[in-house]
Design an enzyme around this catalytic site. Sequence first.
Site, PDB file in Angstrom:
ATOM      1  N   GLY A 252      11.305 -21.540 -22.126  1.00  0.00           N
ATOM      2  CA  GLY A 252      10.243 -22.542 -22.204  1.00  0.00           C
ATOM      3  C   GLY A 252       9.501 -22.669 -20.885  1.00  0.00           C
ATOM      4  O   GLY A 252       9.524 -21.752 -20.048  1.00  0.00           O
ATOM      5  N   SER A 253       8.876 -23.808 -20.689  1.00  0.00           N
ATOM      6  CA  SER A 253       8.100 -24.036 -19.476  1.00  0.00           C
ATOM      7  C   SER A 253       9.020 -24.292 -18.283  1.00  0.00           C
ATOM      8  O   SER A 253      10.195 -24.649 -18.442  1.00  0.00           O
ATOM      9  CB  SER A 253       7.169 -25.232 -19.664  1.00  0.00           C
ATOM     10  OG  SER A 253       7.923 -26.434 -19.778  1.00  0.00           O
ATOM     11  N   VAL A 256      10.320 -27.929 -18.354  1.00  0.00           N
ATOM     12  CA  VAL A 256      11.470 -28.118 -19.234  1.00  0.00           C
ATOM     13  C   VAL A 256      12.709 -27.465 -18.636  1.00  0.00           C
ATOM     14  O   VAL A 256      13.809 -28.024 -18.673  1.00  0.00           O
ATOM     15  CB  VAL A 256      11.176 -27.537 -20.632  1.00  0.00           C
ATOM     16  CG1 VAL A 256      12.435 -27.518 -21.491  1.00  0.00           C
ATOM     17  CG2 VAL A 256      10.087 -28.361 -21.324  1.00  0.00           C
ATOM     18  N   GLY A 257      12.547 -26.276 -18.057  1.00  0.00           N
ATOM     19  CA  GLY A 257      13.674 -25.563 -17.482  1.00  0.00           C
ATOM     20  C   GLY A 257      14.340 -26.324 -16.348  1.00  0.00           C
ATOM     21  O   GLY A 257      15.569 -26.290 -16.201  1.00  0.00           O
ATOM     22  N   GLU A 274      14.780 -18.789 -18.908  1.00  0.00           N
ATOM     23  CA  GLU A 274      13.619 -17.901 -18.999  1.00  0.00           C
ATOM     24  C   GLU A 274      12.389 -18.789 -19.081  1.00  0.00           C
ATOM     25  O   GLU A 274      12.052 -19.315 -20.145  1.00  0.00           O
ATOM     26  CB  GLU A 274      13.722 -16.999 -20.236  1.00  0.00           C
ATOM     27  CG  GLU A 274      14.890 -16.032 -20.220  1.00  0.00           C
ATOM     28  CD  GLU A 274      14.712 -14.897 -19.238  1.00  0.00           C
ATOM     29  OE1 GLU A 274      13.630 -14.805 -18.606  1.00  0.00           O
ATOM     30  OE2 GLU A 274      15.649 -14.100 -19.085  1.00  0.00           O
ATOM     31  N   CYS A 308       5.064 -15.224 -22.307  1.00  0.00           N
ATOM     32  CA  CYS A 308       5.472 -15.494 -20.926  1.00  0.00           C
ATOM     33  C   CYS A 308       5.091 -14.328 -20.026  1.00  0.00           C
ATOM     34  O   CYS A 308       4.947 -14.490 -18.812  1.00  0.00           O
ATOM     35  CB  CYS A 308       6.964 -15.795 -20.842  1.00  0.00           C
ATOM     36  SG  CYS A 308       7.996 -14.599 -21.689  1.00  0.00           S
TER      37      CYS A 308
END
Length: 521
Positions: A252-253, A256-257, A274, A308
């Site tokens: 994700g972004s 969020v990570g 990732e 991504c």
Amino acid sequence: MKTDTLIGKDFGIAEALKMLGLSEINNGACTGTQWIETKGEIIESYSPADGKLIGKIKQATADDYEMTIKKAQEAFQVWRMIPAPKRGEVVRQIGDELRKFKEPLGKLVSYEMGKIYQEGLGEVQEMIDICDFAVGLSRQLYGLTMHSERPRHRMYEQYHPLGIVGVISAFNFPVAVWSWNAMLAMVCGDTVVWKPSSKVMLCAIATHKIIADVLKKNNVPEGVLCLVAGGSKYVGDNFLADHRVPLISATGSTRVGKRVGKIVGERLGRSLLELGGNNAIIISEHADMDLALRAVLFGAVGTAGQRCTSTRRLIIHESVYESFKTKLLNAYKHIRIGHPLDEKTLVGPLIDADAVKGFVAAQERVKKEGGTIIYGGEILSGEGYESGCYVMPCIAEVSKNLQIVCEETFAPLLYLTKYKTIDEAIALHNDVPQGLSSAIFSRNILETEKFLSHEGSDCGIANVNIGTSGAEIGGAFGGEKETGGGRESGSDSWKIYMRRQTNTINYSTELPLAQGIHFDF
């Protein structure tokens, strides 16, 4: 620009949904072959292609999550003791089953997410490929043997199954990223609990329906492959903070990570992250310009800029800047934008209205920070674009890495910058917080080797004369810096799904200590 669309055509969606076993209302939790009668709020899935309702999902609740985790725990006790090659045989059969459903699942991926059908098929092929990879891996979960400093001692290391692997997948790859994790985790002896993006839950549900027969036929313990399709209201921080889940793999972004990493880290769990990419291509004066143009085009506008690994920045040598820009602008004018299931379409819609707002806002920031929009950027309307999610891919010229350039805009927004020397190009390339994918186009070996050296690209992926977008499953996939540092898919990425153990065996009648220590009594 070409905007050919086939208004009102079904594209075989109804038949695909039937083949995949999807209903008007679908339960959101499964423990392998058993579907849980979920009680969560109903979420509706609309296609960004035409705005039509595809189906509804009764979300998994916190209680459903708890039930699923317990099943996964119980299954792990059994699954970990099944020989790895036998686990690999189940994965092989899953790959065969995915082959049977490649077309309808690829169609659903395309329709629910918005990527064109060819990319939908490609995503399912990734699932098949990782199954093939994992089958071979099931006979290669190797450790090393070391020489002991103590006489008549043997040392070696081995890898044991880790436990429950939690997989949180993003909307842009609704099924492939799950398979990268799940198939490796399965052969490693782990069980898997999957939380898919709330924007593409039907793809996850369809996938579990496809694999159910394989699990049943092989008497795979209930709980080895689980699904909890529920929003963060039901399955959120409780998932991240759960000590019963030793590894959380999240895609994700970066924002969020960071939250995932913090919560998992506080309990000293493992996280495989990732996250965002801000990928650049350096185009040298020594490049094959036609080859570079083709790579840039797919990298920048493929999946409507929602990979991504999408190409977001071009760093072009000043001597070829104007000529390459002219070629690029002309190519953009011939891009076919339309329904993702129309075989003529090259660019489908963005995932939803919020993505469109982010695309527009980024352009405003480009202008405010001193950049210039030289092509596109409009929201498309009219017949075929009623969903409001179609945009014209955008190109902007910038003199340096503006603040907005250093951020990832998950949309088809491409920045052009000039450079004079290869050192300047590499410095511009690396001067962003993200570090996922990178590329250089050049026939000059001094430049290409420098780009791949310690002083070159700081990304997890560095390519020569191919673009940034798209990766084979044989290599480890992932990046550095704010991309998270995780590695999925091929190479030795399997090791994160296992726990490592060093073993020493004394086959003598003495007890010598390491480092020559004497301890006599």
